[in-house]
Motif scaffolding. Sequence first.
Motif, PDB file in Angstrom:
ATOM      1  N   LEU A  13       0.843  -1.187   0.000  1.00 45.31           N
ATOM      2  CA  LEU A  13       0.000   0.000   0.000  1.00 45.31           C
ATOM      3  C   LEU A  13       0.881   1.241   0.000  1.00 45.31           C
ATOM      4  CD1 LEU A  13      -0.264   1.691   2.940  1.00 45.31           C
ATOM      5  CD2 LEU A  13      -1.459  -0.372   3.608  1.00 45.31           C
ATOM      6  N   ILE A  14       0.362   2.306  -0.548  1.00 46.31           N
ATOM      7  CA  ILE A  14       1.073   3.579  -0.632  1.00 46.31           C
ATOM      8  C   ILE A  14       0.478   4.539   0.381  1.00 46.31           C
ATOM      9  CG2 ILE A  14       1.553   5.579  -2.103  1.00 46.31           C
ATOM     10  CD1 ILE A  14       1.407   3.681  -4.519  1.00 46.31           C
ATOM     11  N   CYS A  15       1.354   5.173   1.168  1.00 49.96           N
ATOM     12  CA  CYS A  15       0.895   6.179   2.120  1.00 49.96           C
ATOM     13  C   CYS A  15       2.035   7.148   2.428  1.00 49.96           C
ATOM     14  CB  CYS A  15       0.391   5.537   3.421  1.00 49.96           C
ATOM     15  SG  CYS A  15       1.652   4.636   4.366  1.00 49.96           S
ATOM     16  N   ASP A  16       1.712   8.251   3.048  1.00 51.16           N
ATOM     17  CA  ASP A  16       2.736   9.203   3.467  1.00 51.16           C
ATOM     18  C   ASP A  16       3.512   8.654   4.664  1.00 51.16           C
ATOM     19  OD1 ASP A  16       3.592  12.279   3.243  1.00 51.16           O
ATOM     20  OD2 ASP A  16       3.449  11.756   5.367  1.00 51.16           O
ATOM     21  N   LYS A  17       4.744   9.092   4.799  1.00 50.88           N
ATOM     22  CA  LYS A  17       5.595   8.614   5.898  1.00 50.88           C
ATOM     23  C   LYS A  17       5.053   9.014   7.270  1.00 50.88           C
ATOM     24  CE  LYS A  17       8.852  12.548   6.044  1.00 50.88           C
ATOM     25  NZ  LYS A  17       8.124  13.459   5.153  1.00 50.88           N
ATOM     26  N   TYR A  18       4.193  10.017   7.334  1.00 50.95           N
ATOM     27  CA  TYR A  18       3.597  10.452   8.592  1.00 50.95           C
ATOM     28  C   TYR A  18       2.296   9.712   8.922  1.00 50.95           C
ATOM     29  CZ  TYR A  18       6.594  14.618   9.225  1.00 50.95           C
ATOM     30  OH  TYR A  18       7.650  15.476   9.444  1.00 50.95           O
ATOM     31  N   SER A  19       1.831   8.837   8.054  1.00 53.73           N
ATOM     32  CA  SER A  19       0.508   8.238   8.200  1.00 53.73           C
ATOM     33  C   SER A  19       0.320   7.519   9.529  1.00 53.73           C
ATOM     34  CB  SER A  19       0.259   7.232   7.067  1.00 53.73           C
ATOM     35  OG  SER A  19       0.125   7.883   5.835  1.00 53.73           O
ATOM     36  N   HIS A  20      -0.862   7.667  10.081  1.00 56.58           N
ATOM     37  CA  HIS A  20      -1.217   6.999  11.331  1.00 56.58           C
ATOM     38  C   HIS A  20      -1.152   5.484  11.171  1.00 56.58           C
ATOM     39  CE1 HIS A  20      -3.700   5.701  14.760  1.00 56.58           C
ATOM     40  NE2 HIS A  20      -3.441   6.883  15.299  1.00 56.58           N
ATOM     41  N   ILE A  21      -1.601   4.961  10.034  1.00 54.02           N
ATOM     42  CA  ILE A  21      -1.619   3.512   9.836  1.00 54.02           C
ATOM     43  C   ILE A  21      -0.218   2.925   9.877  1.00 54.02           C
ATOM     44  CG2 ILE A  21      -3.779   3.522   8.524  1.00 54.02           C
ATOM     45  CD1 ILE A  21      -1.991   3.091   5.995  1.00 54.02           C
ATOM     46  N   TYR A  22       0.791   3.737   9.565  1.00 52.52           N
ATOM     47  CA  TYR A  22       2.175   3.261   9.598  1.00 52.52           C
ATOM     48  C   TYR A  22       2.841   3.514  10.945  1.00 52.52           C
ATOM     49  CZ  TYR A  22       7.136   2.821   8.556  1.00 52.52           C
ATOM     50  OH  TYR A  22       8.464   2.468   8.592  1.00 52.52           O
ATOM     51  N   GLN A  46       3.309  11.907  -7.053  1.00 50.36           N
ATOM     52  CA  GLN A  46       4.082  11.031  -6.175  1.00 50.36           C
ATOM     53  C   GLN A  46       3.466   9.637  -6.107  1.00 50.36           C
ATOM     54  OE1 GLN A  46       4.105  13.857  -2.721  1.00 50.36           O
ATOM     55  NE2 GLN A  46       6.229  13.176  -2.506  1.00 50.36           N
ATOM     56  N   VAL A  47       2.152   9.590  -5.997  1.00 52.31           N
ATOM     57  CA  VAL A  47       1.463   8.298  -5.927  1.00 52.31           C
ATOM     58  C   VAL A  47       1.697   7.500  -7.202  1.00 52.31           C
ATOM     59  CG1 VAL A  47      -0.796   7.171  -5.829  1.00 52.31           C
ATOM     60  CG2 VAL A  47      -0.289   9.078  -4.291  1.00 52.31           C
ATOM     61  N   GLU A  48       1.522   8.150  -8.329  1.00 54.00           N
ATOM     62  CA  GLU A  48       1.678   7.459  -9.616  1.00 54.00           C
ATOM     63  C   GLU A  48       3.090   6.913  -9.786  1.00 54.00           C
ATOM     64  OE1 GLU A  48      -0.062   8.039 -14.070  1.00 54.00           O
ATOM     65  OE2 GLU A  48       0.604   9.842 -13.003  1.00 54.00           O
TER      66      GLU A  48
END
Length: 341
Positions: free
Chosen positions: A77-86, A115-117
Amino acid sequence: MKINLISDTVAKPSKAMLEAMMQAEVGDDVFKEDPTVNTLENKVANMFGKEAALFFPSGTMANQTAIKLHTNPGDQLICDKYSHIYNYEGGGVSFNSGVCCKLLDGDRGMVTAVQVEEAINPPDFYHSPLTTLVSIENTANKGGGACWEFSELEKIKNVCKTNNLRYHLDGARLWNALVSKGETPKQYGACFDTISVCLSKGLGCPVGSVLVGSKDAMNKALRIRKIFGGGMRQSGYLAAAGIYALDNNIERLKKDHDKAKEIGKILSTLSFIKKVEPIETNIVIFEIDENYKSETEFINQLSKHGVLLIGMGQGKLRIVTHLDYTKEQHEAFLSILLSLK
């Protein structure tokens, strides 16, 4: 005077909310026979223009259910480095779903469609994990309660659609974003496959989050929630608090935002404050000058004045305004900040 600014989760149910809870009609929700839970789920689903919703004991469980719903073990999965899930869900992404995260370096927890792409692995290149899900967080907690531009969220949706990816929103504080940006739940419902929203943060409920999506997705989520141990019995008492909060506590979030901005203005005038992140909602993230005191020393100094807040690591401190943070407490806290040396 004790002033607790650790999180908006410290707010307690009001007398009116408690009365609504005590008057709730309840049943056994594991058998889907709790009428108040059913009412809450229908209410939230309708708010977002989705087919169905499912009540959860926590936002983490709702997010983890969505991730398992959209992925298979070995996926990415793709997410930001600050993401709560991570950062703040105990490694559940890997433990519960066997999924790895592609972390993007966004701006205060917010990434771009470009960035996502660029982060999507070629689906026919079996040496790399198969990218199947994009997860974003609004507001971005570690980004200081930052609000996404909806136009960028729509661009990311188009990237997901083009590349056959699922799209999840961790909307723990989405209510704050909606108030701040003047947006509607239905806008978000049309954009995302699944959305989790929290009732126990800015809205002041004792417990609970809700996941929304298609009817088929929520039927599958029900099984996953069972596996995670999230089935509750007479949870209508908790659902009644959620219904009350949705009817009474959303628009008042602006008061929390205004107080946070006033705190930020004071912090910005203090010589020992190195940086204050931009403030859009109810979260203030700031840094102490390394020549002044350590993060721990500053927290302890405020604690002596009865003020509680937390560090977020890497020299960052966090203040969160909320329903129980009164005008009197606010004025006292601003005076305390101005008295510090």
